[in-house]
Design a protein around this motif. Structure first.
Motif, PDB file in Angstrom:
ATOM      1  N   PRO A  62     -63.977  69.131  35.635  1.00 31.61           N
ATOM      2  CA  PRO A  62     -64.542  68.415  36.958  1.00 31.61           C
ATOM      3  C   PRO A  62     -64.039  67.284  37.346  1.00 31.61           C
ATOM      4  O   PRO A  62     -63.705  66.507  36.244  1.00 31.61           O
ATOM      5  CB  PRO A  62     -66.165  68.512  36.917  1.00 31.61           C
ATOM      6  N   GLY A  63     -63.938  66.804  38.731  1.00 30.13           N
ATOM      7  CA  GLY A  63     -63.389  65.717  39.164  1.00 30.13           C
ATOM      8  C   GLY A  63     -64.005  64.364  38.574  1.00 30.13           C
ATOM      9  O   GLY A  63     -63.299  63.481  38.037  1.00 30.13           O
ATOM     10  N   TRP A  64     -65.309  64.433  38.424  1.00 31.48           N
ATOM     11  CA  TRP A  64     -66.046  63.248  37.920  1.00 31.48           C
ATOM     12  C   TRP A  64     -65.752  63.050  36.219  1.00 31.48           C
ATOM     13  O   TRP A  64     -65.667  61.911  35.699  1.00 31.48           O
ATOM     14  CB  TRP A  64     -67.594  63.381  37.930  1.00 31.48           C
ATOM     15  N   VAL A  65     -65.459  64.205  35.528  1.00 29.06           N
ATOM     16  CA  VAL A  65     -65.246  64.007  34.185  1.00 29.06           C
ATOM     17  C   VAL A  65     -63.794  63.545  34.035  1.00 29.06           C
ATOM     18  O   VAL A  65     -63.607  62.572  33.123  1.00 29.06           O
ATOM     19  CB  VAL A  65     -65.268  65.456  33.558  1.00 29.06           C
ATOM     20  N   ALA A  85     -65.005  58.980  45.529  1.00 32.47           N
ATOM     21  CA  ALA A  85     -64.935  58.502  44.230  1.00 32.47           C
ATOM     22  C   ALA A  85     -65.079  58.890  43.039  1.00 32.47           C
ATOM     23  O   ALA A  85     -63.956  58.712  42.110  1.00 32.47           O
ATOM     24  CB  ALA A  85     -65.740  57.056  44.387  1.00 32.47           C
ATOM     25  N   LEU A  86     -65.751  59.943  43.105  1.00 31.94           N
ATOM     26  CA  LEU A  86     -66.009  60.625  41.864  1.00 31.94           C
ATOM     27  C   LEU A  86     -65.344  61.840  41.839  1.00 31.94           C
ATOM     28  O   LEU A  86     -65.470  62.671  40.947  1.00 31.94           O
ATOM     29  CB  LEU A  86     -67.645  60.982  41.620  1.00 31.94           C
ATOM     30  N   VAL A  90     -62.362  61.199  36.226  1.00 29.36           N
ATOM     31  CA  VAL A  90     -62.562  59.849  36.634  1.00 29.36           C
ATOM     32  C   VAL A  90     -63.272  59.109  35.538  1.00 29.36           C
ATOM     33  O   VAL A  90     -62.696  58.068  35.230  1.00 29.36           O
ATOM     34  CB  VAL A  90     -63.675  59.937  37.961  1.00 29.36           C
ATOM     35  N   TYR A  91     -64.095  59.577  34.569  1.00 25.32           N
ATOM     36  CA  TYR A  91     -64.693  59.342  33.558  1.00 25.32           C
ATOM     37  C   TYR A  91     -63.648  58.764  32.444  1.00 25.32           C
ATOM     38  O   TYR A  91     -63.464  57.608  31.971  1.00 25.32           O
ATOM     39  CB  TYR A  91     -65.905  60.118  32.850  1.00 25.32           C
ATOM     40  N   LEU A  92     -62.768  59.865  32.482  1.00 25.00           N
ATOM     41  CA  LEU A  92     -61.923  59.791  31.074  1.00 25.00           C
ATOM     42  C   LEU A  92     -60.697  58.671  31.645  1.00 25.00           C
ATOM     43  O   LEU A  92     -60.179  58.188  30.678  1.00 25.00           O
ATOM     44  CB  LEU A  92     -61.353  61.011  30.791  1.00 25.00           C
ATOM     45  N   GLN A  93     -60.532  58.803  32.755  1.00 25.19           N
ATOM     46  CA  GLN A  93     -59.583  57.750  33.293  1.00 25.19           C
ATOM     47  C   GLN A  93     -60.229  56.135  33.306  1.00 25.19           C
ATOM     48  O   GLN A  93     -59.415  55.495  32.911  1.00 25.19           O
ATOM     49  CB  GLN A  93     -59.170  57.952  34.947  1.00 25.19           C
ATOM     50  N   ALA A  94     -61.511  56.266  33.577  1.00 31.45           N
ATOM     51  CA  ALA A  94     -62.033  54.941  33.316  1.00 31.45           C
ATOM     52  C   ALA A  94     -62.128  54.483  31.874  1.00 31.45           C
ATOM     53  O   ALA A  94     -61.711  53.299  31.475  1.00 31.45           O
ATOM     54  CB  ALA A  94     -63.309  54.766  33.753  1.00 31.45           C
ATOM     55  N   VAL A  95     -62.311  55.288  30.877  1.00 29.42           N
ATOM     56  CA  VAL A  95     -62.184  55.167  29.499  1.00 29.42           C
ATOM     57  C   VAL A  95     -60.962  54.648  29.159  1.00 29.42           C
ATOM     58  O   VAL A  95     -60.646  53.741  28.407  1.00 29.42           O
ATOM     59  CB  VAL A  95     -62.809  56.180  28.568  1.00 29.42           C
ATOM     60  N   ASN A  96     -59.757  55.499  29.463  1.00 33.53           N
ATOM     61  CA  ASN A  96     -58.566  55.236  29.550  1.00 33.53           C
ATOM     62  C   ASN A  96     -58.077  53.775  29.741  1.00 33.53           C
ATOM     63  O   ASN A  96     -57.190  53.000  29.062  1.00 33.53           O
ATOM     64  CB  ASN A  96     -57.625  56.292  29.645  1.00 33.53           C
ATOM     65  N   ASP A  97     -58.656  53.426  30.889  1.00 35.28           N
ATOM     66  CA  ASP A  97     -58.073  52.097  31.507  1.00 35.28           C
ATOM     67  C   ASP A  97     -58.970  50.879  30.842  1.00 35.28           C
ATOM     68  O   ASP A  97     -58.844  49.921  31.431  1.00 35.28           O
ATOM     69  CB  ASP A  97     -58.478  52.130  33.024  1.00 35.28           C
ATOM     70  N   GLY A  98     -59.892  51.208  29.858  1.00 35.81           N
ATOM     71  CA  GLY A  98     -60.615  50.083  29.100  1.00 35.81           C
ATOM     72  C   GLY A  98     -62.068  49.980  29.368  1.00 35.81           C
ATOM     73  O   GLY A  98     -62.708  49.354  28.793  1.00 35.81           O
ATOM     74  N   TRP A  99     -62.551  50.906  30.204  1.00 31.53           N
ATOM     75  CA  TRP A  99     -64.105  50.788  30.779  1.00 31.53           C
ATOM     76  C   TRP A  99     -64.649  51.598  29.474  1.00 31.53           C
ATOM     77  O   TRP A  99     -64.613  52.336  28.799  1.00 31.53           O
ATOM     78  CB  TRP A  99     -64.166  51.746  31.811  1.00 31.53           C
ATOM     79  N   ASN A 100     -65.964  50.705  29.067  1.00 32.39           N
ATOM     80  CA  ASN A 100     -66.928  50.989  27.892  1.00 32.39           C
ATOM     81  C   ASN A 100     -68.141  51.121  28.451  1.00 32.39           C
ATOM     82  O   ASN A 100     -68.911  50.182  28.825  1.00 32.39           O
ATOM     83  CB  ASN A 100     -66.808  49.865  26.767  1.00 32.39           C
ATOM     84  N   ARG A 101     -68.608  52.417  28.583  1.00 36.47           N
ATOM     85  CA  ARG A 101     -70.031  52.701  29.126  1.00 36.47           C
ATOM     86  C   ARG A 101     -70.987  51.921  28.629  1.00 36.47           C
ATOM     87  O   ARG A 101     -71.825  51.248  29.163  1.00 36.47           O
ATOM     88  CB  ARG A 101     -70.181  54.144  29.112  1.00 36.47           C
ATOM     89  N   GLU A 102     -70.968  51.743  27.218  1.00 34.02           N
ATOM     90  CA  GLU A 102     -72.185  51.201  26.421  1.00 34.02           C
ATOM     91  C   GLU A 102     -72.066  49.615  26.925  1.00 34.02           C
ATOM     92  O   GLU A 102     -73.183  49.093  27.068  1.00 34.02           O
ATOM     93  CB  GLU A 102     -71.864  51.411  25.014  1.00 34.02           C
TER      94      GLU A 102
END
Length: 173
Positions: A148-151, A67-68, A153-165
């Motif tokens: 790196p792959g996890w980076v 997944a990561l 995934v993180y950027l794709q999640a942010v692009n898709d609207g995920w907000n870590r905070e």
């Protein structure tokens, strides 16, 4: 070894024991006998936050690694030691299904767009968030190096609207 001295040194060849499984079993029995004889206690690895999170969700290291978009060895390393905060948050979001991990194809231009338009961060801010060197972000954006792959995934999640905070605040409430 005990107190930096060898207490036993023995080889367990596959042929002599009738195959690799039997040789491994004999080696383990010998190791355990030597440990008992010399009063050696094996240290059990501590349960890191990532391991607890992953096991709580019922996932294997391999599933989380897929997944990561990293190796199982990388997940094991994070579980044994320090895991970057952003990886822990991302893993939590994936395990709780807030983020769906899929094939990640992000170009350097996409990284720059996500950083400047969505996150509104400098390269230094993104590097600090990802616990990476500042120069690495520039290399990724120029296409000189693959992130790196996890980076990704993180950027794709942010692009898709995920907000870590937002996701960490809602999960702690």
């Amino acid at each position: 070894m005990k107190d930096r001295q060898y207490v036993a040194d023995r080889h367990f060849r596959d042929q002599a024991y009738g195959g690799p499984q039997r040789a491994k079993k004999a080696a383990r029995c010998y190791r355990d006998d030597m440990a008992k004889e010399h009063g050696i206690d094996f240290i059990v690895a501590s349960e890191g936050a990532l391991a607890l999170l992953r096991r709580g969700a019922g996932w294997t290291q391999r599933q989380l690694a897929q997944a990561l978009h990293v190796s199982s060895a990388q997940v094991a390393k994070w579980e044994r030691g320090e895991v970057p905060t952003v990886v822990l948050a991302l893993a939590g979001a994936i395990l709780s299904r807030q983020v769906v991990s899929h094939s990640v194809e992000i170009s350097g231009d996409d990284i720059r767009r996500i950083r400047t338009q969505i996150l509104e961060w400098t390269q230094q801010q993104l590097a600090a968030e990802l616990d990476r060197a500042y120069a690495a972000v520039g290399h990724w954006e120029r296409g000189g190096r693959r992130a790196p792959g996890w980076v990704l995934v993180y950027l794709q999640a942010v692009n898709d609207g995920w907000n870590r905070e937002h996701s960490t605040e809602s999960s702690s409430a």
